[in-house]
Each structure stands twice: as structure tokens, then as C-alpha cells.
Design a protein around this motif. Structure first.
Motif, PDB file in Angstrom:
ATOM      1  N   ALA A  63      17.754  53.779  40.136  1.00 19.25           N
ATOM      2  CA  ALA A  63      17.628  53.511  41.737  1.00 19.25           C
ATOM      3  C   ALA A  63      17.386  52.180  41.548  1.00 19.25           C
ATOM      4  N   ALA A  64      15.824  52.363  40.697  1.00 13.02           N
ATOM      5  CA  ALA A  64      15.012  50.888  41.591  1.00 13.02           C
ATOM      6  C   ALA A  64      16.134  49.562  41.198  1.00 13.02           C
ATOM      7  N   VAL A  65      15.846  50.044  39.828  1.00 11.89           N
ATOM      8  CA  VAL A  65      16.928  48.738  38.893  1.00 11.89           C
ATOM      9  C   VAL A  65      18.068  48.175  40.009  1.00 11.89           C
ATOM     10  N   SER A  66      19.308  49.148  40.194  1.00 13.32           N
ATOM     11  CA  SER A  66      20.175  48.722  40.982  1.00 13.32           C
ATOM     12  C   SER A  66      19.909  48.968  42.628  1.00 13.32           C
ATOM     13  N   GLN A  67      18.959  48.419  43.199  1.00 12.24           N
ATOM     14  CA  GLN A  67      18.869  48.372  44.772  1.00 12.24           C
ATOM     15  C   GLN A  67      17.793  46.417  44.385  1.00 12.24           C
ATOM     16  N   ASN A  68      17.515  46.714  43.331  1.00 12.23           N
ATOM     17  CA  ASN A  68      17.042  44.944  43.264  1.00 12.23           C
ATOM     18  C   ASN A  68      18.064  43.699  42.522  1.00 12.23           C
ATOM     19  N   VAL A  69      19.419  44.917  42.266  1.00 10.35           N
ATOM     20  CA  VAL A  69      20.681  44.375  41.498  1.00 10.35           C
ATOM     21  C   VAL A  69      21.443  44.160  42.810  1.00 10.35           C
ATOM     22  N   LEU A  70      21.339  45.189  43.348  1.00 13.18           N
ATOM     23  CA  LEU A  70      21.865  44.625  45.356  1.00 13.18           C
ATOM     24  C   LEU A  70      21.638  43.783  45.915  1.00 13.18           C
ATOM     25  N   THR A  71      20.164  43.170  45.940  1.00 12.70           N
ATOM     26  CA  THR A  71      19.131  42.430  46.767  1.00 12.70           C
ATOM     27  C   THR A  71      20.056  41.114  46.402  1.00 12.70           C
TER      28      THR A  71
END
Length: 109
Positions: A63-71
């Protein structure tokens, strides 16, 4: 904060390494990462609570990696849009300095 880690070296047959590499390719991972997860899941001795904790930890990391990718994607898109606006303004400035309209014809002064 996570616990400090130390490296561990193991020896595997070429056949086992190939199998590990194929498994990693199927899940878009690395052979080292797959080996690490297999070892750690084996260390739980089938304890469902420990396995559930590991899965939750992995889910949080994803989830953290996914959020970083979206950002990063949003930032990249914003940067691209800004660059396009600046490029358009620069072209308009060049045309104005050359006394031309944006279509390339001479301006009527």
C-alpha cells in the motif's frame, strides 16, 4: 522501526535456482525476494497468526509503495503539464519577437 538484518548465504543446485528464478519471474519479483519470503514463511512453523502478521506487513508495504507510485505519477503529470505551458508561452514569445502571428504569417502592425 524494523529490526536490523544480516546477510545469509545459501547454496542451491542450478535446477533449484532456475525454479526459484522462474517463480520470481511469474510474480515480477526477484529470486532473492522470493527465497526470503519462502524462508520466512517456513520459519513460522505453520502458525496462522504469525503468517497473518507477515501478510499484513506485506500488504502495508504494498500500500505504501502503491501510494508512492501514485504520487510520483501525479507529480510527473503536473511537471509535464507545466512544461507544455512554458513551451507554448516560449513559442508565442518567439513569434511575437519575430513579428509573426502563431500561424507563421506576418503580423499586421
Amino acid at each position: 522501526m524494523s529490526e536490523p538484518t544480516r546477510p545469509l548465504s545459501i547454496r542451491l543446485t542450478t535446477k533449484d535456482i532456475d525454479h526459484l528464478t522462474e517463480r520470481a519471474r511469474r510474480i515480477s519479483g526477484t529470486p532473492t525476494g522470493v527465497a526470503r519470503e519462502l524462508i520466512l514463511s517456513g520459519l513460522t512453523d505453520g502458525d496462522p497468526f504469525t503468517q497473518a502478521e507477515r501478510l499484513l506487513k506485506i500488504e502495508r508495504r504494498l500500500a505504501a509503495v502503491s501510494q508512492n507510485v501514485l504520487t510520483a505519477i501525479q507529480s510527473s503529470t503536473g511537471t509535464h503539464d507545466t512544461l507544455m505551458r512554458i513551451e507554448t508561452m516560449f513559442e508565442q514569445l518567439l513569434h511575437a519577437l519575430a513579428g509573426q502571428s502563431p500561424e507563421g504569417s506576418e503580423a499586421h502592425v
